[in-house]
Enzyme design. Structure first.
Site, PDB file in Angstrom:
ATOM      1  N   ARG A 154       0.851  -1.185   0.000  1.00 18.20           N
ATOM      2  CA  ARG A 154       0.000   0.000   0.000  1.00 18.20           C
ATOM      3  C   ARG A 154       0.884   1.232   0.000  1.00 18.20           C
ATOM      4  O   ARG A 154       1.712   1.407   0.892  1.00 18.20           O
ATOM      5  CB  ARG A 154      -0.918   0.010   1.228  1.00 18.20           C
ATOM      6  CG  ARG A 154      -1.748   1.275   1.308  1.00 18.20           C
ATOM      7  CD  ARG A 154      -2.635   1.365   2.515  1.00 18.20           C
ATOM      8  NE  ARG A 154      -3.324   2.643   2.529  1.00 18.20           N
ATOM      9  CZ  ARG A 154      -3.300   3.505   3.543  1.00 18.20           C
ATOM     10  NH1 ARG A 154      -2.641   3.197   4.652  1.00 18.20           N
ATOM     11  NH2 ARG A 154      -3.911   4.674   3.457  1.00 18.20           N
ATOM     12  N   HIS A 201      -2.686  11.032   0.586  1.00 15.20           N
ATOM     13  CA  HIS A 201      -2.142  10.773   1.931  1.00 15.20           C
ATOM     14  C   HIS A 201      -1.504  12.067   2.433  1.00 15.20           C
ATOM     15  O   HIS A 201      -0.319  12.148   2.700  1.00 15.20           O
ATOM     16  CB  HIS A 201      -1.130   9.627   1.890  1.00 15.20           C
ATOM     17  CG  HIS A 201      -0.928   8.972   3.232  1.00 15.20           C
ATOM     18  ND1 HIS A 201      -1.112   7.622   3.456  1.00 15.20           N
ATOM     19  CD2 HIS A 201      -0.534   9.494   4.425  1.00 15.20           C
ATOM     20  CE1 HIS A 201      -0.825   7.338   4.721  1.00 15.20           C
ATOM     21  NE2 HIS A 201      -0.497   8.454   5.337  1.00 15.20           N
ATOM     22  N   GLU A 217      -7.442   8.801   5.959  1.00 11.51           N
ATOM     23  CA  GLU A 217      -7.718   9.397   7.259  1.00 11.51           C
ATOM     24  C   GLU A 217      -8.181  10.860   7.211  1.00 11.51           C
ATOM     25  O   GLU A 217      -7.489  11.780   7.674  1.00 11.51           O
ATOM     26  CB  GLU A 217      -6.475   9.292   8.149  1.00 11.51           C
ATOM     27  CG  GLU A 217      -6.046   7.870   8.381  1.00 11.51           C
ATOM     28  CD  GLU A 217      -4.913   7.754   9.369  1.00 11.51           C
ATOM     29  OE1 GLU A 217      -4.241   8.756   9.647  1.00 11.51           O
ATOM     30  OE2 GLU A 217      -4.700   6.657   9.891  1.00 11.51           O
ATOM     31  N   ASN A 259      -7.352   1.945   9.819  1.00 12.33           N
ATOM     32  CA  ASN A 259      -6.017   2.119  10.406  1.00 12.33           C
ATOM     33  C   ASN A 259      -6.190   2.096  11.911  1.00 12.33           C
ATOM     34  O   ASN A 259      -6.910   2.941  12.467  1.00 12.33           O
ATOM     35  CB  ASN A 259      -5.406   3.455   9.980  1.00 12.33           C
ATOM     36  CG  ASN A 259      -5.109   3.500   8.491  1.00 12.33           C
ATOM     37  OD1 ASN A 259      -5.224   2.483   7.808  1.00 12.33           O
ATOM     38  ND2 ASN A 259      -4.724   4.650   7.995  1.00 12.33           N
ATOM     39  N   TYR A 275      -4.296   1.790  15.769  1.00 13.04           N
ATOM     40  CA  TYR A 275      -3.045   1.872  16.525  1.00 13.04           C
ATOM     41  C   TYR A 275      -3.236   1.685  18.018  1.00 13.04           C
ATOM     42  O   TYR A 275      -2.396   1.106  18.689  1.00 13.04           O
ATOM     43  CB  TYR A 275      -2.351   3.215  16.265  1.00 13.04           C
ATOM     44  CG  TYR A 275      -1.744   3.289  14.880  1.00 13.04           C
ATOM     45  CD1 TYR A 275      -2.494   3.702  13.787  1.00 13.04           C
ATOM     46  CD2 TYR A 275      -0.423   2.896  14.663  1.00 13.04           C
ATOM     47  CE1 TYR A 275      -1.948   3.742  12.506  1.00 13.04           C
ATOM     48  CE2 TYR A 275       0.134   2.929  13.388  1.00 13.04           C
ATOM     49  CZ  TYR A 275      -0.641   3.356  12.318  1.00 13.04           C
ATOM     50  OH  TYR A 275      -0.106   3.394  11.056  1.00 13.04           O
ATOM     51  N   GLU A 335      -3.512  -0.011   8.030  1.00  9.33           N
ATOM     52  CA  GLU A 335      -2.335   0.370   8.829  1.00  9.33           C
ATOM     53  C   GLU A 335      -2.459  -0.200  10.231  1.00  9.33           C
ATOM     54  O   GLU A 335      -3.534  -0.126  10.824  1.00  9.33           O
ATOM     55  CB  GLU A 335      -2.179   1.898   8.962  1.00  9.33           C
ATOM     56  CG  GLU A 335      -1.668   2.603   7.748  1.00  9.33           C
ATOM     57  CD  GLU A 335      -1.542   4.102   7.952  1.00  9.33           C
ATOM     58  OE1 GLU A 335      -1.267   4.537   9.102  1.00  9.33           O
ATOM     59  OE2 GLU A 335      -1.765   4.843   6.978  1.00  9.33           O
TER      60      GLU A 335
HETATM   61  O1  LIG Z   1       1.697   7.777  13.048  1.00 10.04           O
HETATM   62  C1  LIG Z   1       1.950   6.618  12.312  1.00 10.04           C
HETATM   63  C2  LIG Z   1       1.115   6.635  11.042  1.00 10.04           C
HETATM   64  C3  LIG Z   1       1.530   7.716  10.045  1.00 10.04           C
HETATM   65  O2  LIG Z   1       2.911   7.614   9.748  1.00 10.04           O
HETATM   66  C4  LIG Z   1       0.682   7.521   8.770  1.00 10.04           C
HETATM   67  O3  LIG Z   1       1.088   8.374   7.709  1.00 10.04           O
HETATM   68  C5  LIG Z   1      -0.777   7.829   9.080  1.00 10.04           C
HETATM   69  O4  LIG Z   1      -1.642   7.270   8.108  1.00 10.04           O
HETATM   70  C6  LIG Z   1      -1.150   7.369  10.462  1.00 10.04           C
HETATM   71  N1  LIG Z   1      -2.350   7.462  11.055  1.00 10.04           N
HETATM   72  C7  LIG Z   1      -2.235   7.053  12.320  1.00 10.04           C
HETATM   73  C8  LIG Z   1      -3.343   7.056  13.314  1.00 10.04           C
HETATM   74  C9  LIG Z   1      -3.985   8.451  13.380  1.00 10.04           C
HETATM   75  C10 LIG Z   1      -3.042   9.470  13.879  1.00 10.04           C
HETATM   76  C11 LIG Z   1      -2.153  10.053  12.994  1.00 10.04           C
HETATM   77  C12 LIG Z   1      -1.278  11.044  13.435  1.00 10.04           C
HETATM   78  C13 LIG Z   1      -1.328  11.430  14.774  1.00 10.04           C
HETATM   79  C14 LIG Z   1      -2.214  10.834  15.654  1.00 10.04           C
HETATM   80  C15 LIG Z   1      -3.087   9.846  15.197  1.00 10.04           C
HETATM   81  C16 LIG Z   1      -0.948   6.678  12.528  1.00 10.04           C
HETATM   82  N2  LIG Z   1      -0.297   6.869  11.373  1.00 10.04           N
END
Ligand SMILES: OC[C@@H]1[C@@H](O)[C@H](O)[C@@H](O)c2[nH]c(CCc3ccccc3)c[n+]21
Length: 451
Positions: A82, A126, A171, A296, A298, A355
């Protein structure tokens, strides 16, 4: 925790195992071969915006090292990759003139992926809006729905068929909350009035790009959202209300618009006089049939009522929790809970985990090139177990893209946080697979049986 039913659950045949990146975070050379600047080129060159003054000018130099990076994916046995395309490489002014060299870069990348048996998943947006369009109002200008559809159409005509899974936006919540409300991300605005307008135009642009795809595309298109389960810090009514607001704002807002053709009612309460009333025809544009959604995931947020804007809610740190380098609690159960929630709310639309990953402090490359990252392996194992549980609970999960293939530019955090399963030495650009890459490679080869 897994029980006999879920422990015996397995990943379906054909489950799509891959890794994810994004253009501005890995490519470097943002202005090469006729490309125009994006808002991230500008933002990174604005003093004080990015940790250590880091920029995406070099990043992982993927713009020149794309062939070796595909070879690395092949060595890891990935089935899919991706990535995102840079709008301003393709259309330097955002609309009109096509920069063939930019289109050729992605065409070569797609061909190399296919020649190595790796399926491309292409994200149109993105976060790297062409600066020329930001100068014309960017996501605050209703015309952007057509600008975005025009950009998508250029790529659909050039790559559809070789690319069979398309994503419109990555996102939208982060784009608006980070770029227009809190200002931590490009274009760095801080306005409660602009935020809902940017949200609405992002979703209108999503709808217009899907409509444009349906006119010529013959494969699949979807939307990627970040969602994060909200759990009450106590059983008080105030905390329950705070959870409701936070859940509506982050988790329901964008999928409800795209799949149900409406925003959650809480948004009016949250934004008050800053929340416009939109015409029905906008929702008719936004709500387009999607072939899949990308989630996505986390972390979770334990949430309490508190003075804050706009949610009047705050995240409560868990004293016994395990946290990543970005301060996110490791909580795989939240992924199960949210996947089941999405299945029940939106009718089990085919879903990819587009993600999932973590930043931990990785030790330096040891003798013999080994990088031990046991915390990342533990994170991946737990979250893949959660996906297997969700599949056993009936969720139609079709694939998983680990974030990220490479250590890369973590937006405003620059290169200070490493999410890659492959280490990048930014001085030499040497790539070194971490233990987690070898772990993941076995997962892919066994379709998750080695979990
Ligand atoms: O932060 C890690 C990754 C980014 O490197 C990706 O580009 C992005 O799609 C992404 N989204 C998220 C979860 C949402 C989020 C993003 C940034 C800061 C806090 C929450 C985490 N991440």
């Amino acid at each position: 925790m897994p029980n006999s039913a879920t422990a015996s659950a397995r990943f379906p045949d054909g489950f799509l195992w891959g890794a994810a990146t994004a253009a501005h975070q890995i490519e470097g050379s943002p202005l090469a071969d006729g490309a125009g600047p994006s808002i991230w080129t500008r933002f990174a060159h604005t003093p004080g915006m990015i940790v250590n003054g880091d920029t995406g000018d070099i990043a992982c130099d993927h713009y020149h090292r794309w062939k070796q990076d595909v070879a690395l994916m092949r060595e890891l046995g990935l089935k899919a990759y991706r990535f995102s395309t840079s709008w301003s490489r393709i259309l330097p002014e955002g609309t009109g003139r096509v920069n063939q060299a930019g289109l050729d870069f992605y065409s070569r990348l797609v061909d190399e992926l296919l020649e190595n048996g790796i399926e491309p998943l292409l994200t149109l947006y993105h976060w790297d809006l062409p600066a020329a369009l930001d100068d014309r109002g960017g996501w605050l200008n209703r015309d952007i729905a057509q600008w975005f559809a025009e950009y998508g159409d250029v790529l659909y005509r050039a790559l559809d068929g070789r690319v069979k899974k398309w994503v419109t936006l990555n996102e939208p919540w982060v784009v608006t909350d980070g770029g227009y409300l809190h200002g931590a991300l490009a274009p760095g605005h801080r306005s409660k009035y602009e935020t809902p307008i940017a949200t609405h135009n992002l979703m209108r642009a999503h709808g217009a790009a899907v409509q444009a795809y349906r006119a010529t595309g013959k494969h699949e298109i979807g939307l990627v959202v970040n969602i994060e389960p909200k759990y009450p810090a106590s059983d008080s009514a105030d905390d329950a209300a705070a959870v409701k607001r936070a859940h509506a704002y982050m988790n329901e807002q964008y999928l409800d618009a795209a799949l149900l053709g409406r925003y959650p009612p809480e948004l009016k309460d949250i934004f008050g006089d800053a929340w416009p009333q939109w015409p029905q025809e906008d929702f008719d544009l936004i709500r387009q049939k999607l072939d899949f959604i990308g989630i996505n995931y986390y972390t979770r947020s334990v949430t309490k009522a508190a003075q804050s804007y706009p949610l009047d809610a705050a995240v409560v740190k868990q004293p016994l929790g395990t946290y990543t380098e970005t301060g996110w609690e490791v909580f795989p159960q939240g992924l199960v809970d949210l996947l089941v929630w999405a299945k029940d709310r939106y009718g089990n639309i085919p879903t990819y985990i587009t993600e999932n990953g973590a930043a931990f402090f990785d030790p330096p490359v040891a003798e013999g090139g080994r990088i031990r990252d046991p915390l990342r392996i533990d994170y991946l194992q737990k979250h893949l177990g959660a996906i297997r549980q969700a599949i056993a609970a009936g969720c139609d999960i079709r694939g998983y893209m680990v974030w990220s293939l490479l250590d890369n530019m973590e937006w405003s955090l620059g290169y200070s946080k490493r999410f890659g399963i492959v280490h990048v030495n930014y001085g030499t650009q040497e790539r070194t697979p971490k233990d987690s890459a070898h772990y993941y490679s076995k997962i892919v080869a066994s379709n998750g049986a080695s979990l």
